[in-house]
Design an enzyme around this catalytic site. Structure first.
Site, PDB file in Angstrom:
ATOM      1  N   CYS A 172      51.303 127.133  99.034  1.00  0.00           N
ATOM      2  CA  CYS A 172      52.173 125.948  98.996  1.00  0.00           C
ATOM      3  C   CYS A 172      53.018 125.869  97.719  1.00  0.00           C
ATOM      4  O   CYS A 172      54.215 125.564  97.767  1.00  0.00           O
ATOM      5  CB  CYS A 172      51.344 124.683  99.149  1.00  0.00           C
ATOM      6  SG  CYS A 172      49.792 124.692  98.246  1.00  0.00           S
ATOM      7  N   HIS A 190      53.064 118.312  95.857  1.00  0.00           N
ATOM      8  CA  HIS A 190      52.935 119.097  94.631  1.00  0.00           C
ATOM      9  C   HIS A 190      54.236 118.975  93.833  1.00  0.00           C
ATOM     10  O   HIS A 190      55.336 119.088  94.398  1.00  0.00           O
ATOM     11  CB  HIS A 190      52.712 120.579  94.954  1.00  0.00           C
ATOM     12  CG  HIS A 190      51.349 120.916  95.493  1.00  0.00           C
ATOM     13  ND1 HIS A 190      50.339 119.989  95.667  1.00  0.00           N
ATOM     14  CD2 HIS A 190      50.824 122.105  95.885  1.00  0.00           C
ATOM     15  CE1 HIS A 190      49.266 120.602  96.139  1.00  0.00           C
ATOM     16  NE2 HIS A 190      49.531 121.876  96.290  1.00  0.00           N
TER      17      HIS A 190
END
Ligand code: NAP
Ligand code: 3JN
Length: 346
Positions: free
Chosen positions: A132, A252
């Protein structure tokens, strides 16, 4: 569209955090599905999941599950991928794998559609989805790499607890309540479930994601370094990473320093980012506009802001990049790849 080819699709890890998002996206995107097979471990077999108003019974994933399956999306951990993807390939299934099991295999394309979708055509049965933290960074840097060249990247991440699974989210929320109530916390999951020592995540920042390698970096940091070079197709790219877990649920964030190979105009850089596929430029310091995890949560795009020339190196840039780690960082990137495969076969 009446003669559009329909596919038998399997989701392996269907009851997990990533699998749940994959199923939601397949429905939302109206993926051309003939039959959807939902697979998990024996623990969840028999449970029901709703898909487009239909109740589908989850089955235990076995080597025979892939009979008649055209496309399988895997997010049940690396061991499951290593065991079942070779079996699925024997049945002629094309696999999109969300785990690190095949990412660095030279035979396996590692794909971020906005960067290297053409690599999908080289697959030998499996296409790997990157980590990710890598996905949102390479997606954003690709237009700058193409225009100016990139020699060096220094990235520090601020990663949401959802990247460590549903139990890590629960742990962060529970600890927060305990701290606010003045009670002691008993960390049980983070930073790494399988290691004996744990740290508090509530009101904290933990500079460890995954186990340590002998070189002092963590596996998460090494994934960012190695995967970035593979996706960009440039082994000379210098990359270093520090990955940190923060008490954020979804999204994130990354502080990225990038050295370019040629001079640049900062307004042109912003325009390139604004025009890049799947990227939204949010950059207006005067109005305090910049990407925030709370805004990126639930969105398919990657957000970039705080775009500025470095003060120590006029050929370098500093950026702030944010994306939903379970969507573009996992489920959405995988569904994009599956959509490409489906379109190619139509
Ligand atoms: P999760 O919420 O813990 O879900 C795990 C899923 O895998 C569940 O559906 C579970 O089924 C299934 N599973 C576990 N063992 C299995 C087995 N032996 N056979 C078949 N299915 C099994 O985890 P998650 O957060 O969704 O993450 C799953 C995996 O996706 C991770 O391990 C990682 O490899 C990958 N991932 C990738 C990224 C990325 O950066 N691209 C991000 C997050 C996760 P049960 O319900 O039966 O237990
Ligand atoms: O911790 C995060 O924020 C991302 C975690 C990703 C992850 C978790 C467990 C196993 C991965 C991954 O995708 O790299 C894996 C793995 O498949 O190695």
């Amino acid at each position: 569209m009446s003669n559009q080819k329909l596919f038998n699709v399997a989701v392996v890890g269907a009851t997990g955090a990533v699998g749940e998002q994959i199923i939601r996206l397949l429905a939302e995107r109206n993926f051309p599905i003939q039959e959807l097979k939902l697979l998990s471990s024996a623990r969840s077999a028999g449970s029901k999941v709703s898909f487009k108003g239909q109740e589908i019974t989850v089955q235990e994933a076995t080597p025979d599950s892939f009979q008649g399956v055209d496309i399988a999306l895997f997010s049940a951990g690396g061991d499951v991928s290593k065991a079942l993807i070779p079996e699925a390939i024997k049945h002629g299934t094309v696999c999109v794998d969300n785990t690190s099991a095949f990412r660095m295999d030279p035979e396996t394309p590692l794909v971020v559609p906005e960067v290297n979708i053409d690599k999908v055509n080289e697959h030998k049965g499996v296409i790997a989805n990157p980590n990710c933290s890598t996905i949102q960074m390479v997606q954003t840097l690709k237009p700058l790499y193409d225009r100016y060249g990139i020699s060096r990247i220094i990235v520090s991440t601020y990663q949401a607890v959802s990247g460590a699974g549903a139990r890590a989210i629960d742990e962060m929320l529970r600890q927060s309540r305990e701290v606010l109530a003045g009670n002691e916390v008993e960390p049980q999951i983070l930073p790494v479930g399988s290691l004996p020592k744990k740290h508090q995540i509530a009101f904290n920042a933990i500079p460890q994601i995954d186990k340590f390698v002998e070189n002092g970096f963590t596996y998460e940091e090494m994934k960012m370094i190695n995967e970035t070079k593979k996706i960009m197709g440039d082994e000379s790219l210098e990359v270093t990473a520090t990955c940190v877990r923060v008490p954020v649920v979804y999204g994130h964030s990354e502080s990225v320093y990038v050295e370019l190979k040629s001079d640049f105009d900062i307004e042109e850089v912003k325009q390139l980012l604004a025009d890049a596929p799947g990227i939204i430029l949010q950059d207006n310091p005067a109005e305090q506009v910049y990407p925030l995890a709370t805004d990126a949560a639930g969105k398919l795009e990657t957000f970039v802001g705080r775009v500025r020339r470095d003060l120590s190196n006029p050929r370098a840039l500093n950026l702030w990049i944010v994306s939903d780690n379970l969507l573009k960082g996992a489920a959405w990137n995988a569904v994009q790849i599956a959509e490409y495969i489906a379109i190619e076969q139509n």
